[in-house]
Design a protein around this motif. Structure first.
Motif, PDB file in Angstrom:
ATOM      1  N   ALA A 181      -5.347   1.924  -9.406  1.00 29.49           N
ATOM      2  CA  ALA A 181      -5.972   2.359  -8.156  1.00 29.49           C
ATOM      3  C   ALA A 181      -5.375   3.683  -7.682  1.00 29.49           C
ATOM      4  N   SER A 182      -4.086   3.873  -7.911  1.00 28.73           N
ATOM      5  CA  SER A 182      -3.431   5.112  -7.455  1.00 28.73           C
ATOM      6  C   SER A 182      -4.047   6.335  -8.107  1.00 28.73           C
ATOM      7  N   LYS A 185      -7.476   6.938  -6.526  1.00 31.27           N
ATOM      8  CA  LYS A 185      -7.337   7.514  -5.188  1.00 31.27           C
ATOM      9  C   LYS A 185      -6.967   8.992  -5.262  1.00 31.27           C
ATOM     10  N   GLU A 249     -11.022   5.160  -0.261  1.00 35.36           N
ATOM     11  CA  GLU A 249      -9.842   4.421  -0.701  1.00 35.36           C
ATOM     12  C   GLU A 249      -9.978   2.925  -0.402  1.00 35.36           C
ATOM     13  N   ALA A 250     -10.662   2.591   0.673  1.00 40.46           N
ATOM     14  CA  ALA A 250     -10.910   1.184   0.973  1.00 40.46           C
ATOM     15  C   ALA A 250     -11.790   0.555  -0.113  1.00 40.46           C
ATOM     16  N   ILE A 252     -11.969   1.593  -3.218  1.00 46.72           N
ATOM     17  CA  ILE A 252     -11.141   1.498  -4.429  1.00 46.72           C
ATOM     18  C   ILE A 252     -10.266   0.248  -4.369  1.00 46.72           C
ATOM     19  N   ASN A 253      -9.658   0.001  -3.202  1.00 44.60           N
ATOM     20  CA  ASN A 253      -8.814  -1.190  -3.045  1.00 44.60           C
ATOM     21  C   ASN A 253      -9.604  -2.472  -3.278  1.00 44.60           C
ATOM     22  N   GLU A 254     -10.864  -2.446  -2.859  1.00 48.57           N
ATOM     23  CA  GLU A 254     -11.716  -3.630  -2.993  1.00 48.57           C
ATOM     24  C   GLU A 254     -12.039  -3.917  -4.463  1.00 48.57           C
ATOM     25  N   ALA A 256     -10.375  -2.485  -7.274  1.00 45.86           N
ATOM     26  CA  ALA A 256      -9.284  -2.235  -8.225  1.00 45.86           C
ATOM     27  C   ALA A 256      -8.830  -3.509  -8.935  1.00 45.86           C
ATOM     28  N   ASP A 258      -5.539  -3.720 -10.736  1.00 46.91           N
ATOM     29  CA  ASP A 258      -4.274  -3.160 -11.216  1.00 46.91           C
ATOM     30  C   ASP A 258      -3.537  -4.090 -12.168  1.00 46.91           C
TER      31      ASP A 258
END
Length: 337
Positions: A181-182, A185, A249-250, A252-254, A256, A258
């Motif tokens: 995810a990093s 982002k 980014e929200a 992506i977090n949803e 991702a 990792d």
């Protein structure tokens, strides 16, 4: 390559003379074993093609014979204008029909042979083309050397191919693994920054002339192409950059994953290890085929390095594993952008 195979090939002076033309044509020095294997491949291709051509010619002859018989039935049936003459031609008609049926069977059987040999020819031709293309891409500062293969006791080609298939599947899995995810982002922030810069108004024009600002967007087509967005979206990025970054980014977090993600270094390390292991197995596979040429055929996607029994010594320090990975990426696997 095993000593017995090398000895068998080396005993054929004409084969060596013909195969040396390959090195001259490519401008690269091939080890003797690779020359002979490649020449054998070309000979197999020509032999398969010759069989196809002979069979096709035979099909034409049979079809011509069959076509000549069909009108004879019609002529005999036309002659049967009354019941008395009908009986005299029945046996002749039946005999011709049987002859046509026999020809149909022979044609069908020959067509199966043609299709089989055409398939064989296409596979061998594709493998030969891959080998030539692979050799053409070798840096002239590098050179090839024979790679000796020790066959493990009890080597079984079916099990080897199953292992190779499993390694190939593992490589596909690594190729398709998500990125952290990093990274997503970081790339997204950079793009939004470029979009915001591209969508900013021309304030210098306002200051220099006293006129209202404008979105002059000099070089718009090139800049928009670089950022991958239209002008209106870029203007939105300039107006709401922070909100856009937060929202992206929200998302992506949803999405991702990792836990299964691989960064570029991890991805390359795993692919290199898998490619190296697969190449080792393919070398054993090709050695078995060389020892049993009438029992097994090469897979169309086999590594050319393994097929020719060579390894590359690189002037730039790259290892055979690096080349195995490069070739693997060129063979069916879709590179990750």
């Amino acid at each position: 390559m095993s000593k017995s195979i090398v000895t068998t090939f080396a005993s054929d002076a004409q084969r060596i003379k013909n195969s040396s033309k390959i090195s001259k044509a490519l401008g690269i020095e091939l080890p003797a074993n690779a020359e002979l294997i490649l020449e054998s491949l070309f000979e197999a291709r020509e032999a398969a093609h010759a069989v196809v051509m002979v069979a096709m010619d035979k099909l034409k002859v049979l079809a011509k014979e069959r076509d000549a018989l069909v009108p004879q039935i019609g002529q005999l049936e036309d002659d049967n204008y009354n019941q008395f003459q009908l009986g005299s031609n029945v046996k002749k008609i039946a005999a011709i029909r049987q002859e046509i049926a026999n020809l149909d069977d022979e044609i069908a059987e020959l067509q199966k042979k043609v299709h089989s040999k055409e398939d064989q020819f296409q596979k061998i031709a594709a493998l030969a083309d891959r080998a030539l293309n692979w050799l053409k891409k070798i840096d002239r500062d590098d050179f090839l050397q024979p790679c000796n293969v020790d066959l493990p006791k009890g080597s079984d080609i079916s099990k080897l191919r199953q292992q190779i298939a499993e390694l190939t599947a593992d490589m596909h899995q690594v190729q398709s693994a998500p990125y952290p995810a990093s990274m997503a982002k970081q790339a997204s922030r950079a793009k939004i920054e470029r979009m915001a810069a591209a969508g900013a108004p021309d304030m210098l024009h306002c200051i220099d002339t006293g006129e209202p600002f404008k979105f002059s967007f000099l070089g718009a087509a090139d800049e928009l192409s670089l950022v991958g967005a239209d002008l209106r979206t870029c203007q939105m990025a300039w107006l709401h950059k922070d909100a856009m970054i937060a929202k992206i980014e929200a998302e992506i977090n949803e999405l991702a994953d990792d836990e299964n993600a691989l960064d570029p270094a991890e991805r390359e390390a795993k692919l290199t290890a898998l490619a190296e292991e697969r190449l080792k197995l393919e070398r054993v596979e090709c050695e078995l085929i060389q020892n049993n040429p009438n029992q097994f055929e090469h897979r169309p996607e086999v590594s050319i390095e393994a097929l020719l029994g060579v390894e590359i010594i690189h002037d730039d320090g790259r290892s055979p594993a690096d080349i195995a990975l490069d070739e693997s990426n060129a063979r069916e696997l879709t590179p990750t952008s």
